[in-house]
Motif scaffolding. Structure first.
Motif, mmCIF file in Angstrom:
data_model
loop_
_atom_site.group_PDB
_atom_site.id
_atom_site.type_symbol
_atom_site.label_atom_id
_atom_site.label_comp_id
_atom_site.label_asym_id
_atom_site.label_seq_id
_atom_site.Cartn_x
_atom_site.Cartn_y
_atom_site.Cartn_z
ATOM 1 N N LEU A 278 0.843 -1.203 0.000
ATOM 2 C CA LEU A 278 0.000 0.000 0.000
ATOM 3 C C LEU A 278 0.872 1.245 0.000
ATOM 4 O O LEU A 278 0.675 2.151 -0.810
ATOM 5 C CB LEU A 278 -0.915 -0.005 1.229
ATOM 6 N N LYS B 56 2.583 1.789 -3.458
ATOM 7 C CA LYS B 56 1.672 2.247 -4.503
ATOM 8 C C LYS B 56 1.261 3.697 -4.295
ATOM 9 O O LYS B 56 1.294 4.506 -5.223
ATOM 10 C CB LYS B 56 0.425 1.352 -4.542
ATOM 11 N N ILE C 198 -6.768 1.823 -1.290
ATOM 12 C CA ILE C 198 -5.951 2.100 -2.472
ATOM 13 C C ILE C 198 -6.792 2.775 -3.556
ATOM 14 O O ILE C 198 -6.378 3.775 -4.143
ATOM 15 C CB ILE C 198 -5.314 0.803 -3.012
#
Length: 205
Positions: free
Chosen positions: A45, A48, A167
């Motif tokens: 996480l 990204k 996300i």
């Protein structure tokens, strides 16, 4: 108690103890596996989201310095595993940009009135942005989730959300910020200080 009975009881107790130790070890193993998975997901996480943040800040000249500063604070919150608080800060940026973009828009007052509010809320700004085509219907729903997370974070303790949803919300939120900042810049730099936003023409007086 006879020796035979004593041995029988001892065997049963030993068996139960062994069984309990086995179950306890299995539970610990499951907890370890779950913890390792959580750590891995958090690392993925962070990677990204950090990449998205870096690209948003460094590769887009449209981003206002004050917004860049807020995004930097979001990165710091993500670093210490405070994703929902980071989403709360992200919602604040989007809300402020929407307020600047639609300041004085009569349609906004109509939407607020229809929703039985005297003053426009974040939800009303989002609805106007959707009606004007500033954000898609799909993004509107994702940002609405962001608004809900913000409200929960403001009033509840230890808010937890699925990693995939976090996300998706971050990515959509970053894209929305870029869209709104580009529109704000076009309003400022447009010839004769005019630009069309959705159904309404903006004009500085």
């Amino acid at each position: 108690m006879t020796k035979t009975n004593f041995n029988t009881v001892l065997s049963i107790v030993a068996g139960l103890l062994i069984f309990w130790l086995f179950i306890d070890r299995e539970n610990k193993n499951k907890k370890i596996i779950a913890l390792e998975k959580e750590i891995s997901e958090n690392e993925n996480l962070n990677k990204k989201i950090k990449n998205q943040l870096k690209e948003l800040i460094e590769n887009n000249s449209e981003i206002d310095p004050s917004v860049s500063n807020e995004l930097g604070q979001i990165a710091a919150l993500i670093e210490i595993k405070q994703e929902t608080k980071a989403l709360m800060a992200l919602a604040k940026i989007i809300e402020n940009l929407l307020k600047k973009l639609f300041k004085g828009d009569e349609k906004l007052k109509e939407i607020a009135s229809e929703n039985k509010r005297k003053n426009p809320s974040f939800a009303d700004y989002l609805e106007l942005a959707r009606l004007n085509g500033v954000i898609s219907t799909e993004d509107y729903h994702v940002i609405s989730v962001l608004k809900i997370i913000r409200n929960e974070e403001a009033h509840e303790l230890n808010v937890q959300k699925e990693q995939s949803r976090i996300i998706a919300t971050f990515i959509t939120g970053f894209a929305t910020i870029l869209t709104l900042t580009k529109m704000m810049k076009s309003i400022i730099t447009a010839p004769n200080s005019q630009v069309t936003v959705g159904h309404k023409q903006k004009k500085d007086r």
